[in-house]
Enzyme design. Structure first.
Site, mmCIF file in Angstrom:
data_model
loop_
_atom_site.group_PDB
_atom_site.id
_atom_site.type_symbol
_atom_site.label_atom_id
_atom_site.label_comp_id
_atom_site.label_asym_id
_atom_site.label_seq_id
_atom_site.Cartn_x
_atom_site.Cartn_y
_atom_site.Cartn_z
ATOM 1 N N CYS A 138 56.122 27.416 88.071
ATOM 2 C CA CYS A 138 56.153 25.944 87.987
ATOM 3 C C CYS A 138 55.915 25.480 86.547
ATOM 4 C CB CYS A 138 55.130 25.309 88.931
ATOM 5 S SG CYS A 138 55.462 25.607 90.688
ATOM 6 N N ARG A 139 54.655 25.457 86.124
ATOM 7 C CA ARG A 139 54.311 24.771 84.872
ATOM 8 C C ARG A 139 54.848 25.469 83.623
ATOM 9 N NH1 ARG A 139 48.090 24.744 86.130
ATOM 10 N NH2 ARG A 139 48.796 26.709 87.097
ATOM 11 N N SER A 140 54.591 26.782 83.490
ATOM 12 C CA SER A 140 54.987 27.419 82.216
ATOM 13 C C SER A 140 56.505 27.559 82.045
ATOM 14 C CB SER A 140 54.248 28.746 81.989
ATOM 15 O OG SER A 140 54.517 29.680 82.991
ATOM 16 N N CYS A 187 50.903 30.096 82.671
ATOM 17 C CA CYS A 187 50.240 29.425 83.794
ATOM 18 C C CYS A 187 49.846 30.494 84.807
ATOM 19 C CB CYS A 187 51.119 28.327 84.397
ATOM 20 S SG CYS A 187 52.650 28.896 85.155
ATOM 21 N N ASN A 230 53.683 31.418 87.012
ATOM 22 C CA ASN A 230 54.903 31.454 86.171
ATOM 23 C C ASN A 230 56.151 31.054 86.974
ATOM 24 O OD1 ASN A 230 56.838 33.853 84.259
ATOM 25 N ND2 ASN A 230 56.290 31.805 83.646
ATOM 26 N N ASP A 265 48.097 22.199 88.582
ATOM 27 C CA ASP A 265 49.018 23.032 89.357
ATOM 28 C C ASP A 265 49.711 22.167 90.421
ATOM 29 O OD1 ASP A 265 50.247 24.942 90.846
ATOM 30 O OD2 ASP A 265 48.479 26.229 91.056
HETATM 31 P P1 4NP Z 1 52.230 27.698 88.435
HETATM 32 O O1 4NP Z 1 51.974 27.342 89.991
HETATM 33 O O2 4NP Z 1 50.989 28.396 87.955
HETATM 34 O O3 4NP Z 1 52.409 26.349 87.791
HETATM 35 O O4 4NP Z 1 53.470 28.565 88.405
HETATM 36 C C1 4NP Z 1 51.643 28.319 90.912
HETATM 37 C C2 4NP Z 1 52.634 28.951 91.628
HETATM 38 C C3 4NP Z 1 52.314 29.928 92.566
HETATM 39 C C4 4NP Z 1 50.998 30.263 92.771
HETATM 40 C C5 4NP Z 1 50.000 29.639 92.051
HETATM 41 C C6 4NP Z 1 50.320 28.682 91.117
HETATM 42 N N1 4NP Z 1 50.676 31.260 93.741
HETATM 43 O O5 4NP Z 1 49.471 31.481 93.972
HETATM 44 O O6 4NP Z 1 51.570 31.847 94.336
#
Ligand code: 4NP
Length: 159
Positions: free
Chosen positions: A15-17, A10, A13, A127
């Site tokens: 939340c989702r993955s 994702c 890294n 997201d």
């Molecule tokens: P993820 O969510 O891709 O599901 O881990 C996010 C977490 C943090 C950020 C973007 C997406 N960020 O920009 O910090």
């Protein structure tokens, strides 16, 4: 037999993955298939390198019986060689990965998580970072459905 390796990807890294990784690991444990797979996750960004998953993601995961132990790391070009399958959460992730390589063998490994959904109908795993509780719950529901489909597809040699 060499284990099949799967990398969930994702953006951050956190939340989702890592959630997908936790769900897939639990399916493997349930099915007695842990020895047959190597599972990891990574992000396109390195902003959160070394951190555990977002506390909100971990709290929602915990309420569903998952303990997320993964620490965030950026995806590398070596991952594209090393892993058999690379499962992305959205189109932006796929575009980011494809910028790392022009090798068609790498591109063939890259799939969208929601392509494996069985009961739910979604084009991407959204997201949840800027969302509330509902966003995190939706991500878990979607990933549980898609991970079951992914396990089934891998078990039956469909990918
Ligand atoms: P993820 O969510 O891709 O599901 O881990 C996010 C977490 C943090 C950020 C973007 C997406 N960020 O920009 O910090």
């Amino acid at each position: 037999m060499t284990p099949t390796s799967i990398l969930f990807v994702c953006l951050g890294n956190i939340c989702r993955s890592p959630m997908a990784e936790g769900i897939f690991l639990r399916i493997l444990a349930r099915e007695g298939s842990s020895e047959r797979f190597v599972v990891d996750s990574a992000g396109l960004l390195d902003y959160h390198q070394g951190e555990l998953a977002d506390p909100r993601m971990r709290a929602h995961a915990s309420a569903h019986g998952y303990t997320l132990m993964h620490r965030s790391r950026p995806v590398t070009k070596a991952d594209l060689d090393r892993f058999d399958w690379i499962i992305c959460m959205d189109d932006q992730n796929i575009r980011g990965l494809k910028q790392l390589t022009t090798n068609p063998l790498h591109w063939e490994k890259i799939h969208l998580m929601t392509g494996f959904c069985r009961d739910m109908n979604a084009s991407q795993v959204p997201d949840p970072y800027y969302e509330g509780d509902q966003g995190f719950e939706y991500v878990i529901d979607l990933l549980e459905d898609a991970c079951e489909g992914l396990y089934d597809a891998l078990s039956r040699g469909l990918i």
